[in-house]
Design a protein around this motif. Structure first.
Motif, PDB file in Angstrom:
ATOM      1  N   ILE A   2       4.219   3.399   2.459  1.00 26.48           N
ATOM      2  CA  ILE A   2       5.877   3.686   1.862  1.00 26.48           C
ATOM      3  C   ILE A   2       6.622   4.303   2.630  1.00 26.48           C
ATOM      4  CG2 ILE A   2       6.914   4.947   0.266  1.00 26.48           C
ATOM      5  CD1 ILE A   2       4.463   4.409  -1.906  1.00 26.48           C
ATOM      6  N   ILE A  39       5.074  -2.487  -4.721  1.00 24.49           N
ATOM      7  CA  ILE A  39       4.416  -1.272  -4.758  1.00 24.49           C
ATOM      8  C   ILE A  39       4.745  -0.614  -6.372  1.00 24.49           C
ATOM      9  CG2 ILE A  39       3.658   0.842  -4.102  1.00 24.49           C
ATOM     10  CD1 ILE A  39       4.393  -0.013  -1.165  1.00 24.49           C
ATOM     11  N   SER A  59       5.090   1.993  -8.215  1.00 20.38           N
ATOM     12  CA  SER A  59       4.984   3.490  -7.806  1.00 20.38           C
ATOM     13  C   SER A  59       6.291   4.200  -8.181  1.00 20.38           C
ATOM     14  CB  SER A  59       4.439   4.061  -6.654  1.00 20.38           C
ATOM     15  OG  SER A  59       4.723   5.394  -6.278  1.00 20.38           O
ATOM     16  N   ASP A 118       7.253   6.931  -7.581  1.00 20.72           N
ATOM     17  CA  ASP A 118       7.604   7.745  -6.102  1.00 20.72           C
ATOM     18  C   ASP A 118       8.506   6.585  -5.378  1.00 20.72           C
ATOM     19  OD1 ASP A 118       6.409   9.994  -6.761  1.00 20.72           O
ATOM     20  OD2 ASP A 118       4.757   9.511  -5.646  1.00 20.72           O
ATOM     21  N   VAL A 119       8.150   5.541  -5.286  1.00 24.71           N
ATOM     22  CA  VAL A 119       8.999   4.551  -4.583  1.00 24.71           C
ATOM     23  C   VAL A 119      10.200   4.044  -5.345  1.00 24.71           C
ATOM     24  CG1 VAL A 119       8.811   1.812  -4.027  1.00 24.71           C
ATOM     25  CG2 VAL A 119       6.999   3.416  -3.735  1.00 24.71           C
ATOM     26  N   SER A 121       0.652  -1.109  -0.335  1.00 23.25           N
ATOM     27  CA  SER A 121      -0.102   0.123   0.215  1.00 23.25           C
ATOM     28  C   SER A 121       0.912   1.124   0.036  1.00 23.25           C
ATOM     29  CB  SER A 121      -0.812   0.035   1.196  1.00 23.25           C
ATOM     30  OG  SER A 121      -1.471   1.328   1.347  1.00 23.25           O
ATOM     31  N   GLU A 122       0.419   2.385  -0.705  1.00 27.22           N
ATOM     32  CA  GLU A 122       1.183   3.456  -0.790  1.00 27.22           C
ATOM     33  C   GLU A 122       1.189   4.042   0.441  1.00 27.22           C
ATOM     34  OE1 GLU A 122       0.538   5.866  -4.193  1.00 27.22           O
ATOM     35  OE2 GLU A 122       0.535   4.479  -5.627  1.00 27.22           O
TER      36      GLU A 122
END
Length: 374
Positions: A109, A134, A136, A138-139, A105-106
């Motif tokens: 993070i 994840i 993403s 951003d990750v 789940s974001e």
């Protein structure tokens, strides 16, 4: 040390865990006649359905009661030790790691990124696995930044490689130019673990790099990717002036497992440089093709002992029973590394051709017992 003796007993222990009930009981009885402690180890290793009979042999030994009690306690101690390891793992680590299982789940993070610097390596591993799930950018961006920190580098690289996303691959490719050798090394390793063919051109280029560790790490990564395109360059690397690239090239050829490399390897098995013959033997063992057995048997007669050892290991991977006596002979060598190599080979033989190993168990038990007493 006791741990060393335990390791030397491993091929015999593996053998009794694989053979059928009748054979296992005979093996335990034979071992007890040579070395009671070895027999006890094997009695605790046999399949569950014949353990009672095997332990009965321990109880029937012509020995003082106190000694039989100690021997039987030793068998139970082995079992209890294994159980205590499991208990330790569950009690100490479960609470920290269960909460990380399945998290993708974001909202998690920030905490997961923080846990990459946790003091517990299993926690770091679980956090890296969760982050890799994840999807993403951003990750990926945060992980690439963490590649700059020594305390988070290893697991950030693991997460990036495991994610296999296009953004991660592109970021890792950029890090190949990083000045820090460790960042470069972890980036190459992550690319190898990613399964992405996008990384192959850059990794092939690194095989020509003047720095040995870069050639070596690139070869390892290409091996993990199963890149058959790299075979010509890897064959050339087997004659590299530095030992690490040679070893990595041999391992990579084995991991790729392509039989197309075998003809060239067979030619190199007669190379005048013993170091090259060593790596060739290792590669042939990794590929595991029976057509290479004649060349490997010839290497058993090599004047360089290390080549002989590697050939025995290679033949054990293939399951060539002809080399079993050679492995037993190596157990009597004065060099502990040679003896360890022989034990690895005998373990491989036990897995590949158990019925061919059992006739030599008496000799093996005697060697293990003799060394344990020295």
């Amino acid at each position: 040390a006791a741990s060393d003796v335990y390791k030397r007993q491993e091929p015999a222990a593996l053998t009794v865990s694989l053979v059928d009930r009748q054979q296992a009981v005979k093996v335990v009885k034979l071992a007890l006649s040579i070395d009671p402690m070895l027999g006890v180890r094997l009695a605790g290793q046999v399949k569950l359905e014949c353990q009672n009979k095997a332990l009965g042999f321990v109880d029937s030994l012509e020995a003082p009661g106190w000694l039989k009690t100690r021997l039987l306690e030793a068998t139970q101690h082995l079992h209890n030790s294994l159980e205590s390891v499991k208990d330790f793992e569950s009690d100490e680590l479960r609470e920290k790691t269960e909460q990380l299982d399945g998290i993708a789940s974001e909202t998690a993070i920030p905490e997961l990124l923080r846990l990459l610097a946790n003091s517990n390596p299993l926690v770091r591993l679980k956090a890296a696995e969760a982050l890799s799930e994840i999807k993403s950018d951003d990750v990926i961006s945060a992980l690439l930044k963490l590649m700059e920190r020594p305390d988070t580098l290893t697991y950030a690289a693991y997460a990036l490689g495991r994610s296999g996303s296009k953004t991660a691959i592109l970021g890792l490719l950029k890090l190949l130019e990083h000045a820090d050798p460790l960042v470069h090394f972890r980036s190459v390793s992550a690319l190898g673990n990613s399964g992405s063919k996008t990384a192959i051109p850059a990794l092939l280029k690194l095989l020509e790099d003047p720095i040995p560790y870069k050639r070596s790490s690139a070869a390892n990564a290409l091996g993990k990717l199963g890149c058959e395109t790299a075979i010509p360059a890897l064959l050339k690397m087997l004659t590299d002036s530095h030992p690490h690239p040679r070893r990595s090239a041999a391992n990579a050829l084995g991991e790729i497992g392509s039989r197309t490399a075998i003809p060239n390897l067979l030619v190199l098995s007669e190379h005048p440089d013993a170091d090259i013959r060593v790596e060739v033997a290792g590669a042939l063992g990794e590929i595991g093709c029976e057509t290479t057995i004649p060349a490997l048997l010839k290497l058993l007669e090599d004047p360089e002992f290390i080549v002989h050892c590697r050939a025995v290991e290679a033949l054990s991977r293939i399951g060539c029973e002809t080399a079993i006596p050679s492995a037993l002979t190596l157990l009597e060598n004065s060099d502990p590394d040679v003896r360890l190599s022989a034990l690895v080979a005998l373990g491989n033989f036990a897995r590949k051709c158990i019925n061919k190993v059992t006739p030599y168990l008496s000799h093996l038990f005697t060697l293990v017992s003799t060394e344990a007493n020295e």
